[in-house]
Design an enzyme around this catalytic site. Structure first.
Site, PDB file in Angstrom:
ATOM      1  N   LYS A  59     -34.700 -18.183  -4.823  1.00 22.98           N
ATOM      2  CA  LYS A  59     -34.441 -17.674  -3.435  1.00 22.98           C
ATOM      3  C   LYS A  59     -34.430 -18.556  -2.381  1.00 22.98           C
ATOM      4  O   LYS A  59     -34.983 -19.579  -2.171  1.00 22.98           O
ATOM      5  CB  LYS A  59     -35.776 -16.897  -3.014  1.00 22.98           C
ATOM      6  N   CYS A  61     -35.337   7.482  33.699  1.00 24.76           N
ATOM      7  CA  CYS A  61     -34.228   6.606  33.726  1.00 24.76           C
ATOM      8  C   CYS A  61     -34.181   5.281  34.315  1.00 24.76           C
ATOM      9  O   CYS A  61     -34.423   5.334  35.816  1.00 24.76           O
ATOM     10  CB  CYS A  61     -33.009   7.327  33.793  1.00 24.76           C
ATOM     11  N   GLU A  88       3.944   1.573  -1.238  1.00 28.67           N
ATOM     12  CA  GLU A  88       4.558   1.901  -2.537  1.00 28.67           C
ATOM     13  C   GLU A  88       3.412   2.608  -3.478  1.00 28.67           C
ATOM     14  O   GLU A  88       3.675   3.340  -4.318  1.00 28.67           O
ATOM     15  CB  GLU A  88       5.050   0.842  -3.257  1.00 28.67           C
ATOM     16  N   ASP A 134       0.997   4.193  -2.504  1.00 21.53           N
ATOM     17  CA  ASP A 134       0.498   5.584  -2.088  1.00 21.53           C
ATOM     18  C   ASP A 134       1.604   6.863  -2.805  1.00 21.53           C
ATOM     19  O   ASP A 134       1.319   7.814  -2.983  1.00 21.53           O
ATOM     20  CB  ASP A 134       0.554   5.608  -0.587  1.00 21.53           C
ATOM     21  N   ASP A 186     -27.189  -9.281  -2.221  1.00 20.55           N
ATOM     22  CA  ASP A 186     -28.511  -8.268  -1.857  1.00 20.55           C
ATOM     23  C   ASP A 186     -27.756  -7.249  -1.735  1.00 20.55           C
ATOM     24  O   ASP A 186     -27.549  -6.576  -0.634  1.00 20.55           O
ATOM     25  CB  ASP A 186     -29.034  -8.877  -0.552  1.00 20.55           C
ATOM     26  N   GLU A 242     -24.113  -5.423  -9.516  1.00 21.92           N
ATOM     27  CA  GLU A 242     -24.815  -5.097  -8.380  1.00 21.92           C
ATOM     28  C   GLU A 242     -23.696  -4.179  -7.276  1.00 21.92           C
ATOM     29  O   GLU A 242     -22.333  -4.692  -7.432  1.00 21.92           O
ATOM     30  CB  GLU A 242     -24.963  -6.389  -7.696  1.00 21.92           C
ATOM     31  N   LYS A 297     -29.781 -18.172 -15.534  1.00 26.29           N
ATOM     32  CA  LYS A 297     -30.074 -17.316 -16.902  1.00 26.29           C
ATOM     33  C   LYS A 297     -29.883 -18.506 -17.909  1.00 26.29           C
ATOM     34  O   LYS A 297     -28.912 -19.221 -17.904  1.00 26.29           O
ATOM     35  CB  LYS A 297     -29.100 -16.313 -16.875  1.00 26.29           C
ATOM     36  N   CYS A 335     -31.818  10.092  28.915  1.00 26.32           N
ATOM     37  CA  CYS A 335     -31.638  10.592  30.130  1.00 26.32           C
ATOM     38  C   CYS A 335     -30.561  11.412  30.166  1.00 26.32           C
ATOM     39  O   CYS A 335     -29.328  11.625  29.534  1.00 26.32           O
ATOM     40  CB  CYS A 335     -31.094   9.206  30.905  1.00 26.32           C
ATOM     41  N   ASP A 351       0.815  -1.275   0.083  1.00 31.80           N
ATOM     42  CA  ASP A 351      -0.199   0.034   0.001  1.00 31.80           C
ATOM     43  C   ASP A 351       0.815   1.106  -0.037  1.00 31.80           C
ATOM     44  O   ASP A 351       0.553   2.254  -0.651  1.00 31.80           O
ATOM     45  CB  ASP A 351      -0.695   0.019   1.151  1.00 31.80           C
ATOM     46  N   CYS A 372     -25.769  10.012  35.858  1.00 33.23           N
ATOM     47  CA  CYS A 372     -26.444   8.815  35.546  1.00 33.23           C
ATOM     48  C   CYS A 372     -25.305   7.691  35.530  1.00 33.23           C
ATOM     49  O   CYS A 372     -24.482   8.115  34.742  1.00 33.23           O
ATOM     50  CB  CYS A 372     -27.351   8.689  34.096  1.00 33.23           C
ATOM     51  N   GLU A 419     -25.513 -17.679 -11.209  1.00 35.62           N
ATOM     52  CA  GLU A 419     -24.501 -16.769 -10.601  1.00 35.62           C
ATOM     53  C   GLU A 419     -25.304 -16.426  -9.378  1.00 35.62           C
ATOM     54  O   GLU A 419     -26.656 -16.568  -8.984  1.00 35.62           O
ATOM     55  CB  GLU A 419     -24.907 -15.239 -11.303  1.00 35.62           C
ATOM     56  N   ARG A 459     -31.118   2.023 -10.203  1.00 38.83           N
ATOM     57  CA  ARG A 459     -31.950   1.399 -11.216  1.00 38.83           C
ATOM     58  C   ARG A 459     -33.323   2.140 -11.087  1.00 38.83           C
ATOM     59  O   ARG A 459     -34.150   2.093 -12.259  1.00 38.83           O
ATOM     60  CB  ARG A 459     -32.426  -0.065 -10.488  1.00 38.83           C
TER      61      ARG A 459
END
Ligand code: IVH
Length: 656
Positions: free
Chosen positions: A305, A397, A34, A36, A116, A169, A281, A415, A32, A420, A112, A135
């Site tokens: 599903k 409370c 290098e 950066d 969600d 997605e 599909k 509260c 990371d 408290c 596939e 969408r």
């Protein structure tokens, strides 16, 4: 001397390649750090030569000004949704229809995973990303290009100069989702119910720099114009430089499809994202076209599903918890029940409106569902109990008995008492947490005792605790008492932003605290700032500004700050180092071995931790680096065996 424009182009190409390897292939070839360095050099050159900045440059991911509202886009072809099959039987029915219409039973299918998340269309013109569209209603979507551009696995430029529309997605991984929720909780904000909601929220953020902070991901599943087969389309999407979910399969029979579905229904918890089914599909696009679509969904595809991770159980009681911000949260106490591999005993009820909406009463049977969060949700009442009793949110409370308030426009009661004990315990734990003042020895058990014995009435009183007082507590020996005092004392020399975070101002998370510390540099200046001045700070919005302003205006908070000052806590950013350094070691684990010449182990540990890394005592496959000094131990050998990268002191310094 090479021309600047050549160097810029060279850097862009290297960076694109590394981004592709990192975000798409998950096979980075540079650290990371290098990476950066390359990005920074590019940023610098572009800053010096603004005329050379182009929209597809890797530096241009986070857009400038937040959009006021989203413009719309008319899809050339509607974004349809899918019919669902809830059983193998229903899948068979669908398969029979396909075969009938195809007039052959030699039909191939691509299966596939159905993530969600949210579907989006990415429009590329001559290889450049020009639009990202949600969408919407399927015919008209919202243009969210600025936010889509912040998603690192979506290239701003394809590997070919083609004009295509790629659909897929967008989602938030579970680890990122849980972390985001924890951060929200810490900042006194409500948790998102599931990763889908949080991804939707991020994508529709008006400010792209906010969206950039949520690590959204993308998997493509279709492309226009199309090739003759879906399997080729998926391959093409990856060739163009995007990600396609690797868990997919070309199937030649319904049985193969069913096996795939069964496998993933069983293994869904192995993935770092939520899936709710499998999409099947027809592979041939020619056959897809013959099968056609209804106005809502294609006949050539179906979503199988999975059963939701649901269970029913009895609601035994509703308890009220008081959080650090004083918020009263009703928590359902349940008859223990198994759900997706874990035993569930509690569920959140969020707030009283939620209880009313559900119409739930104590003793009812309720339906539970577990989404991406570990904490499940009550979905509905399945059976009202004969002996049901309504729950009423207390007007006092439950811990300290003071009156609670529900602010206008807010769903929660709070509260407001400064004394408290429930709030105090939570604030002490927050103060001691790793991201704040790092007082590791101060855990829940100890905090309970300190508060109950009235030894500590606010965080400042931690600093006047004595060895004697501590030794008088349960499970506290001479040594552990001395250690704790040492840790408490050490917290005095931490950075100022930690104190700001530790104060537990609503909506002020770790990052906001850093921004405030950097901008105002001292508590005096922060206390003097007007609400408008606070809003001027980059990344501070009106809600946050109001919260900070109000907190600092309250006399009891001012007094607390004064007591902390008297206790010699950091009240200003002392040095430049006080600002948090770049998190170059975020997510990296170090193991130290041997003696270092220029620094102690503690110093090396601090340098690593300040940059977001972790130090562990043993080497494993997960170790990122072994920092080896003189006379290293067996850890060095182990690192060699496992192929872990080994650094000497010089290489380590170079990284810093
Ligand atoms: S195909 C016309 N493939 O599921 C084809 N959809 O109701 C429509 N989804 O809105 C989409 N993974 O958001 C397709 N591999 C996948 C998918 C997928 C998730 C979502 C998509 C769509 C919904 C279907």
């Amino acid at each position: 001397m090479p021309k600047v424009s050549d160097r810029i182009e060279q850097l862009r190409e290297q960076i694109r390649e590394h981004e592709y390897r990192y975000y798409v292939l998950d096979q980075p070839v540079v650290s990371d750090y290098e990476f950066d360095q390359l990005l920074r050099e590019l940023q610098r050159l572009e800053q010096e030569n603004p005329s050379l900045i182009t929209a597809d440059s890797p530096t241009q991911r986070v857009g400038g000004e937040p959009a006021k509202e989203f413009p719309t886009h008319q899809f050339s072809r509607p974004m349809l949704s899918l019919e669902n099959a809830y059983s193998e039987e229903e899948l068979h029915d669908w398969g029979r229809r396909v075969v009938q219409l195809a007039e052959t039973d030699a039909v191939d299918y691509v299966v596939e995973l159905k993530i969600d998340g949210l579907s989006v269309a990415l429009i590329y013109e001559n290889g450049l990303l020009t639009k990202g569209v949600t969408r919407g209603d399927g015919r008209t979507g919202e243009v969210v290009t600025g936010n889509v551009r912040t998603i690192r696995s979506i290239p701003l430029r394809l590997s070919e100069d083609v004009s295509v529309e790629i659909r897929g997605e967008i989602f938030l991984g579970l680890k990122a989702f849980r972390q985001l929720n924890d951060e929200r909780e810490q900042a006194g904000e409500p948790r998102f119910a599931n990763p889908r909601n949080s991804a939707a929220g991020s994508l529709r953020q008006l400010d792209p720099s906010m969206a950039a902070k949520r690590p959204l991901a993308f998997y493509g599943y279709s492309i226009l114009p199309t090739r003759p087969f879906q399997s080729e389309n998926l391959k093409w999407i990856t060739d163009l430089g995007l990600k396609v979910n690797p868990h997919r399969k070309l199937c030649h029979s319904l049985q193969e499809i069913i096996d795939f579905c069964r496998h993933w229904e069983e293994h869904r918890d192995d993935l770092d994202y939520e899936i709710d089914g499998v999409v099947v599909k027809v592979n041939s696009i020619e056959l897809q076209e013959r099968l056609g679509s209804t106005s809502k969904s294609p006949r050539w595809a179906i979503a199988v599903k999975f059963k939701a991770r649901q269970a029913t159980t009895k609601l035994l009681d509703i308890r009220v918890q008081v959080g650090r911000t004083g918020a009263l949260t009703p928590v359902a106490v349940l008859e223990p029940v198994q759900l997706g591999g874990t035993t569930i005993r509690n569920a959140t009820l969020h707030n009283e409106d939620e209880i009313e909406r559900l119409g739930v009463q104590i003793n009812d049977r309720v339906l539970l569902e577990r989404g991406g969060d570990v904490i499940p949700k009550i979905m509905s009442v399945v059976e009202q109990a004969a002996d049901r009793r309504p729950f009423e949110m207390p007007s006092q409370c439950p811990v300290c008995g003071s009156e609670v308030y529900r602010e206008q426009g807010e769903a929660v009661r709070r509260c407001l008492s400064q004394t408290c004990p429930a709030k105090l315990k939570e604030s002490l734990l927050h103060w001691a947490s790793r991201k704040a003042m790092k007082i590791d020895g101060l855990g829940e058990r100890l905090v309970d005792q300190l508060v109950e014995k009235d030894l500590v009435r606010d965080v400042s009183e931690l600093y006047s605790l004595t060895q004697e007082q501590l030794e008088g507590l349960e499970r506290m020996g001479t040594k552990s008492a001395a250690n704790l005092l040492k840790e408490i004392d050490a917290s005095r020399s931490l950075e100022f932003w930690r104190l700001l975070f530790g104060l537990g101002i609503r909506h002020v998370g770790e990052r906001t605290a850093q921004i405030l510390a950097k901008h105002f540099r001292s508590i005096e200046r922060l206390e003097k700032a007007s609400q408008e001045e606070l809003e001027q700070v980059h990344e501070v919005g009106p809600k946050l500004a109001e919260s900070i302003y109000k907190f600092l205006k309250q006399p009891e908070n001012r007094e607390l700050i004064k007591r902390l000052r008297d206790a010699r806590l950091p009240m200003k950013s002392e040095t430049v180092e006080d600002e948090q350094p770049e998190q170059i070691f975020a997510g990296k684990t170090f193991v130290l071995t041997g003696t270092l010449d220029g620094m102690t182990r503690e110093e090396a540990t601090a340098l690593i931790e300040q940059r977001g890394g972790r130090v562990s005592s043993s080497v494993s496959k997960k170790t990122s680096f072994v920092l080896a000094g003189r006379d290293p131990g067996s850890k060095l050998e182990k690192a060699r065996d496992l192929g872990v990268q080994i650094l000497d002191e010089q290489a380590f310094r170079a990284m810093l």
